[in-house]
Each structure stands twice: as structure tokens, then as C-alpha cells.
Design an enzyme around this catalytic site. Structure first.
Site, PDB file in Angstrom:
ATOM      1  N   HIS A  79     -29.928   2.621  18.389  1.00  0.00           N
ATOM      2  CA  HIS A  79     -30.262   1.571  17.536  1.00  0.00           C
ATOM      3  C   HIS A  79     -31.662   2.034  16.690  1.00  0.00           C
ATOM      4  CE1 HIS A  79     -32.739   0.025  21.120  1.00  0.00           C
ATOM      5  NE2 HIS A  79     -33.525  -0.177  19.777  1.00  0.00           N
ATOM      6  N   ASP A 122     -25.781   3.188  23.503  1.00  0.00           N
ATOM      7  CA  ASP A 122     -27.189   3.202  22.759  1.00  0.00           C
ATOM      8  C   ASP A 122     -27.871   4.656  23.069  1.00  0.00           C
ATOM      9  OD1 ASP A 122     -28.827   2.290  21.170  1.00  0.00           O
ATOM     10  OD2 ASP A 122     -29.908   0.984  22.605  1.00  0.00           O
ATOM     11  N   GLN A 213     -41.056  -4.523  22.910  1.00  0.00           N
ATOM     12  CA  GLN A 213     -40.836  -4.154  21.344  1.00  0.00           C
ATOM     13  C   GLN A 213     -41.751  -2.845  21.103  1.00  0.00           C
ATOM     14  OE1 GLN A 213     -42.147  -7.558  20.950  1.00  0.00           O
ATOM     15  NE2 GLN A 213     -40.421  -8.642  20.426  1.00  0.00           N
ATOM     16  N   GLY A 214     -41.035  -1.829  20.359  1.00  0.00           N
ATOM     17  CA  GLY A 214     -41.674  -0.660  20.180  1.00  0.00           C
ATOM     18  C   GLY A 214     -41.511   0.623  21.247  1.00  0.00           C
ATOM     19  N   ASP A 215     -40.981   0.175  22.428  1.00  0.00           N
ATOM     20  CA  ASP A 215     -40.607   0.905  23.524  1.00  0.00           C
ATOM     21  C   ASP A 215     -39.223   1.519  23.435  1.00  0.00           C
ATOM     22  OD1 ASP A 215     -43.118   0.799  24.686  1.00  0.00           O
ATOM     23  OD2 ASP A 215     -42.603  -1.192  25.625  1.00  0.00           O
ATOM     24  N   SER A 216     -38.416   0.914  22.486  1.00  0.00           N
ATOM     25  CA  SER A 216     -36.881   1.288  22.265  1.00  0.00           C
ATOM     26  C   SER A 216     -36.914   2.869  22.086  1.00  0.00           C
ATOM     27  CB  SER A 216     -36.584   0.814  21.165  1.00  0.00           C
ATOM     28  OG  SER A 216     -35.988  -0.371  21.430  1.00  0.00           O
TER      29      SER A 216
END
Length: 545
Positions: A79, A122, A213-216
Site C-alpha cells: 500500500h 500487503d 501512521q507513518g510506520d507502514s
């Protein structure tokens, strides 16, 4: 290079259920971006396989995490790569914005079965032609879980990244880590209902510790260290009863192996062959060559939305429309600005007006937390010298709806002026006029067509000034603080990503700042620029220039 008059950033969360976000920059669950929640500060020496990714998607930039799996590949989440045109990876640094070594790639691939609705499969790979320097201390490849290996409940995962410390919070400037126990698929399905064998869930029942958020795309490792998971999604961040969801590396290991050649950490990638073929050589299996066809289609470029037809869209991905390539030596006062706003980055232009100040548009600086300026280079992404600032100011009378008084400046400690690649531009004096028919030379790294991508190289275009009376036939908000310029037949204009850049006359005096407009280079619709002469006294009072 479209002028942006209003920046409406695309929130990737909108594509998914309200609370579910992937942990891409700005998301988590089924959206993207922040620092670790309930974790602790750490260093890159503790997690030398960790990579910080800044990804360009249309006119936006966002962050993800990744893990070094060889000197040619970084593993991340699919993603993170959807619709992306370019990836910048920083490795070997505890800091997200500085230190270590930065690498650039336009070669990446998502799993062909990746489902953006369920986030199944993913996983993705980024290939680097310039090999990553693995020094064993600050940069090192991580061992991956073998195919078919299991991750029992209560296995401790250590997750690292630069994401948010709280749901909807800001990203962290330094590396963080958190430890969370895995939970069974059955328990996880009580929260989500669509957990597959390609997923692992981890978290504490009471909440309070999680990736965000931002760790993906970042790594989740077990003892060894061995990477067992990839940060994928979750409901909010660290909510009670909602564990985080991670891609199961073991279940995806064969795809990773087939597409990267990483059987063990002794694998060496050779080539960086352009276009369609990558060649990977296994040191264990003598010269076993795997040809990987690059067949993954990219999603179309995504641009920032425009609230209505009276504004130009902001793009970070095109050049001047109807213009030509130039060099920084021809326009040494030109600056490239990368601006951080919340969890996203976007570009603007600017002009060097002293060794401490860069002039730009007010709309470029609205709600910005940091500005990174590159000067002295014809290229947007490399060369020259980079400066960072958190000191900037917009005109107090700036009107976001009409773009009146659209002027601002950024202050730096000291910009090196060599008079070849960097120079100071002369500003128009207060009260001077720009007569209709006068040509402005506008420069920048914006788009070459409406809704296009930004340019990597500096571009220029010449456009004739038109009277404000004529301009009011296209716009009803033209004031004496504005200049309009463009061909009646269209075809030449500034565009998205050029905002804040300079418009100069033949005497090399800056008389305009790229501000706004409808579309780019449309017939009968000129571009709108801030009139430097009309805001000259404010510039002088605030900068001493």
C-alpha cells in the site's frame, strides 16, 4: 508547472472505512502515518536494517518505513507503493530528515495479488541500482522468516519506525520502537473479521502500545533478529481491543525470494538494469540467474485536488508549460522548496533575495512546520546545497480565498552565495509598474501540462503581461497586488509546483511571484502573479532587503 492557488491534500484515509488506516504516512488501519505509540527512543545502531522512505505520489510526498534485505532491495508494504512515481530511501540514520545515506529509485513492485480493499498480500519490493552501502553498524540486511514457519501467539514483536506517537499525531523526527505480543488469528478476527493467513496481529488488550501512521511498511522482528512481519494496518492506533495487523513474512516469503533473489543474506544483486529486466545472482547457487519481468502497472499520477475552478491545482510533478530546459547558472537565484505540512510534503519555488532570505508565496507557507530549500542545482532532487528552516512569515493581510497579498519569506542562517550557481535577485522597487506586453521569464520545476507530473530539471517560460482590466474578464478578484501574464491563445504558462517561484523581466529584476490561476496555459486565461513592487515595503521592513 501549474500554479497552485489552494492546496487540498489527498487524504489516503478517504479510500477506506473511516477509522481503518494503513500505516502509511498519515494512515494506519487502512490508511497511512505516525510514530510508535507507547514505545521508546532508539538508535539506528539498534535497528540498522531500518529504512526511512519518502515517496512521491503525484504532487504529494508521504512517508513509510522499510527494511533492508540486501544491498539492492528494501522490503515494504504494497500500500506504500500504490500510485507512486519515485522513492527516496534514507538508511543509516536515527533521524528521518538528515544523516546516513539517501538513495533514489523508480523501480518497485507490489505483490500481484495485493488487495487495496482488504490489504491482503500487503508486501512490496524496491530495487536500487546504486547498491546500498552495508557497513554492518549503521546499515545492515535483516534476516527474513523462512517460508512455512509459524508465529505462535504471545511472540514478542519489536516494531520500529518514525510514525506517530498518538492517533492522528505528528510523525517523529527520530527513530522509535515498541514491543507488542502477537495474538491468535481467531482473537484478531473478533476485531476485524477478515484476517487471512498472510496476516499477523499483535497488540496488548488494554491498548496503549502500537505502530501508527507513518510506520507502514516497517519491520516487525522477533528474536534473532528475524523479520516476521511488515506494518500494514489497524483501527486507529493503540486502541483497546484492536491489535495492529502486519503482513506475515513467512506466508509471503516465496514471492519475496522469486522477485528479489534473496534466499539468504549472501545474495548479491547485480545490474540495476533499466526498464524491464533485473538480474539477480545467488552466491550459493552458482550463477543461477533469475530474470524478473517488470510487469507491475503503476496507478495514474495523483494530484492535489482543487476546491473550485478559480484555483490552480498544486502539483509537484511537472515542468513549465510551453517552456524549455535551462540551467541553474542561467537562473542562480532560483530555489527549490520542499515543505512539510502535517504528515505530508509538497514543493514550491522561491527566489534568493539575500544570504539569509528566500522569497516565496504565502500560500506555500500556510500551516507549514518545516522548509527544506535546495539552491545551486538545476535538479530538484540532487546537487547544490540543502538548507533547513523553521523560521518563515507570510504577509499579515494574505487572503486565502482571493490570494491577495500572496507573499512570504523563509529565513536561513546563511546561504552560501558563489555568484555562479547561487546569486541574489534584484527586487522591483516600490511603486514601479509592469506595462502590458512586458515579458516575464518564469522558472521552476512544476508541471509541463495541466494535471501533469513535476519536472526533475529546471524549466523556464516567457509570458507577456496583460492588463488587470483584461485579467478581470477571467477573474473577479484581481487587485493592485497582482499581475497577470499569459498568451491569449494559451500554451505557455507556469503550472503546478511552480508556486512561489520568480517572474523576472529582461533586466533580471524580479517583478512577480507565481501565485494562482485556472488550470495551466488555457486559452484566454492568464496566470496570476503577486506584484513584487506592491508588496516591496513589507519585504523591506521584515527582511532588511
Amino acid at each position: 508547472m501549474e500554479k497552485s492557488v489552494r492546496f487540498v491534500f489527498i487524504l489516503f484515509v478517504c479510500a477506506f472505512p473511516t477509522d481503518i488506516v494503513s500505516r502509511r504516512h498519515g494512515h494506519r488501519s487502512k490508511s497511512h502515518g505516525n510514530k510508535i505509540v507507547g514505545g521508546y527512543d532508539t538508535t539506528i545502531q539498534d535497528f540498522p536494517y531500518q529504512a526511512y522512505l519518502l515517496l512521491q505520489k503525484g504532487s504529494d510526498y508521504y512517508q513509510c518505513g522499510g527494511s533492508i534485505i540486501s544491498d539492492s532491495y528494501i522490503l515494504t508494504a504494497a500500500h506504500c507503493l500504490s500510485g507512486v512515481s519515485k522513492v527516496f530511501a534514507r538508511v543509516g540514520s536515527t533521524d528521518a530528515d538528515s544523516g546516513g545515506t539517501q538513495y533514489k529509485s523508480t523501480h518497485f513492485k507490489a505483490h500481484p495479488k495485493y488487495n487495496p480493499g482488504t490489504l491482503d498480500y500487503d508486501v512490496g519490493l524496491i530495487h536500487f541500482s546504486n547498491k546500498i552501502n552495508l557497513d554492518g553498524e549503521n546499515a545492515k540486511a535483516i534476516q527474513l522468516a523462512e517460508s512455512g514457519s509459524s508465529v505462535p501467539p504471545d511472540t514478542t514483536l519489536t516494531v520500529s519506525g518514525w510514525g506517530a506517537t498518538s492517533e492522528n499525531g505528528d510523525v517523529s523526527p527520530t527513530l522509535m520502537a515498541v514491543q507488542v505480543p502477537t495474538v491468535s488469528t481467531e482473537e484478531c478476527n473478533n476485531s476485524y473479521g477478515d484476517i487471512t493467513v498472510r496476516m499477523i496481529c499483535a497488540g496488548v488488550p488494554e491498548g496503549g502500545k502500537d505502530s501508527c501512521q507513518g510506520d507502514s511498511g516497517g519491520p516487525a522482528v522477533g528474536d534473532g533478529p528475524i523479520q516476521l512481519g511488515i506494518v500494514s494496518f489497524g483501527v486507529g492506533c493503540a486502541r483497546p481491543g484492536y491489535p495492529g495487523v502486519y503482513s506475515n513474512v513467512s506466508a509471503l516469503r516465496n514471492w519475496i525470494r522469486k522477485n528479489s533473489g534473496i534466499y539468504h543474506q549472501q545474495m548479491v544483486a547485480v545490474g540495476g538494469i533499466p526498464d524491464t529486466i533485473w538480474i539477480v545472482v545467488s552466491m550459493e547457487k552458482l550463477f543461477c540467474i533469475i530474470f524478473i519481468l517488470w510487469s507491475c502497472a503503476f496507478l495514474g499520477d495523483v494530484e492535489s485536488s482543487v476546491p473550485d475552478n478559480s484555483t490552480k491545482r498544486f502539483h509537484d510533478d511537472h515542468y513549465i508549460v510551453g517552456g524549455y530546459n535551462v540551467t541553474i547558472q542561467e537562473f542562480p537565484y532560483q530555489a527549490y522548496l520542499l515543505l512539510k505540512k502535517g504528515r505530508q510534503y509538497y514543493q514550491c519555488g522561491g527566489s534568493i533575495i539575500s544570504n539569509r532570505y528566500i522569497l516565496t508565496a504565502a500560500h506555500c507557507l500556510t500551516r507549514v512546520s518545516k522548509v527544506i530549500a535546495r539552491v545551486g542545482s538545476s535538479e530538484a532532487d540532487s546537487g547544490g546545497t540543502q538548507y533547513t528552516s523553521r523560521e518563515f512569515k507570510i504577509h499579515p493581510r494574505y487572503d486565502r480565498s482571493t490570494f491577495d497579498y500572496d507573499v512570504g519569506y523563509v529565513r536561513f542562517e546563511n546561504i552560501f552565495i558563489d555568484e555562479v550557481n547561487t546569486a541574489i535577485v534584484t527586487l522591483a522597487e516600490s511603486g514601479t509598474r509592469v506595462r502590458p506586453g512586458t515579458y516575464l521569464t518564469v522558472t521552476g520545476w512544476g508541471a509541463t501540462e495541466e494535471d501533469g507530473d513535476t519536472s526533475e530539471n529546471l524549466m523556464a517560460v516567457q509570458v507577456p503581461v496583460v492588463s488587470n482590466a483584461r485579467c478581470r474578464q477571467s477573474y473577479d478578484t484581481i487587485t493592485s497586488r497582482m499581475i497577470c501574464a499569459g498568451d491569449e491563445e494559451g500554451g505557455r504558462d507556469s503550472c503546478g509546483g511552480d508556486s512561489g517561484g520568480p517572474g523576472v523581466t529582461d533586466d533580471r529584476v524580479q517583478r512577480a511571484i507565481v501565485s494562482n490561476g485556472i488550470g495551466c496555459a488555457r486559452p484566454g486565461i492568464p496566470g496570476v502573479y503577486t506584484n513584487v513592487a506592491s508588496v516591496r515595503e513589507w519585504i523591506r521592513r521584515n527582511t532588511g532587503v
